[in-house]
Enzyme design. Sequence first.
Site, PDB file in Angstrom:
ATOM      1  N   THR A  49      50.339  39.114  44.863  1.00 27.75           N
ATOM      2  CA  THR A  49      50.267  40.530  44.513  1.00 27.75           C
ATOM      3  C   THR A  49      48.810  40.858  44.172  1.00 27.75           C
ATOM      4  OG1 THR A  49      50.870  39.980  42.239  1.00 27.75           O
ATOM      5  CG2 THR A  49      52.664  40.654  43.715  1.00 27.75           C
ATOM      6  N   VAL A  51      47.377  42.675  41.003  1.00 32.02           N
ATOM      7  CA  VAL A  51      46.886  42.557  39.627  1.00 32.02           C
ATOM      8  C   VAL A  51      46.952  41.095  39.170  1.00 32.02           C
ATOM      9  CG1 VAL A  51      47.241  43.245  37.218  1.00 32.02           C
ATOM     10  CG2 VAL A  51      47.535  44.925  39.060  1.00 32.02           C
ATOM     11  N   CYS A  52      48.011  40.399  39.552  1.00 31.74           N
ATOM     12  CA  CYS A  52      48.250  39.035  39.076  1.00 31.74           C
ATOM     13  C   CYS A  52      47.075  38.079  39.277  1.00 31.74           C
ATOM     14  CB  CYS A  52      49.513  38.458  39.706  1.00 31.74           C
ATOM     15  SG  CYS A  52      51.013  39.351  39.257  1.00 31.74           S
ATOM     16  N   PRO A  53      46.466  38.039  40.462  1.00 28.37           N
ATOM     17  CA  PRO A  53      45.386  37.052  40.609  1.00 28.37           C
ATOM     18  C   PRO A  53      44.202  37.337  39.698  1.00 28.37           C
ATOM     19  CG  PRO A  53      45.503  38.444  42.558  1.00 28.37           C
ATOM     20  CD  PRO A  53      46.715  38.748  41.715  1.00 28.37           C
ATOM     21  N   ILE A  56      45.319  35.751  36.308  1.00 31.25           N
ATOM     22  CA  ILE A  56      45.549  34.315  36.412  1.00 31.25           C
ATOM     23  C   ILE A  56      44.218  33.581  36.554  1.00 31.25           C
ATOM     24  CG2 ILE A  56      46.543  32.511  37.868  1.00 31.25           C
ATOM     25  CD1 ILE A  56      48.858  34.548  38.438  1.00 31.25           C
TER      26      ILE A  56
END
Length: 180
Positions: A49, A51-53, A56
């Site tokens: 997706t 925003v997630c990276p 993370i």
Amino acid sequence: MAERMVGKQAPSFEMEAVLADKSFGKVSLEENMKNDKWTVLFFYPMDFTFVCPTEITAMSDRYDEFEDLDAEVIGVSTDTIHTHLAWINTERTKNGLGQLKYPLAADTNHTVSKEYGVLIEEEGIALRGLFIINPEGELQYQTVFHNNIGRDVDETLRVLQALQTGGLCPANWRPGQATL
């Protein structure tokens, strides 16, 4: 009605994960407690997706700071370990994660997401939840918010440090400042 979790024993967990060396293994709250470690457990909606990276990789880039505070970081989604590994093996320039310094766990049966109150059941994904658990297994901090907003790693580190003082930390407290 939602049940309070902060100040209580955190729900125990053991999950399959992709470890920092890209091997498959397990992560558990019990193991962190046995090793006298704080646990920073964070949930995100799904792999590959947008925003997630960003969050993370930001957590991974600052992992040494968590390690210096005797904390283990564990990222969790409802995706499989195989999807996690594919995402880790994708370069950051191509919306991948690249090398991570902490494990990504797979909550494929949604048990842990449900127990921590972050599962969106109709979608089978987790909200962005962050939980800080002390070495005795007591949940000390939680925050859950909408999936379109990434977390602030500085704030996570600040809260962890505040909790570790054992004192009363006023608003806007920063490490090195006096407690109340």
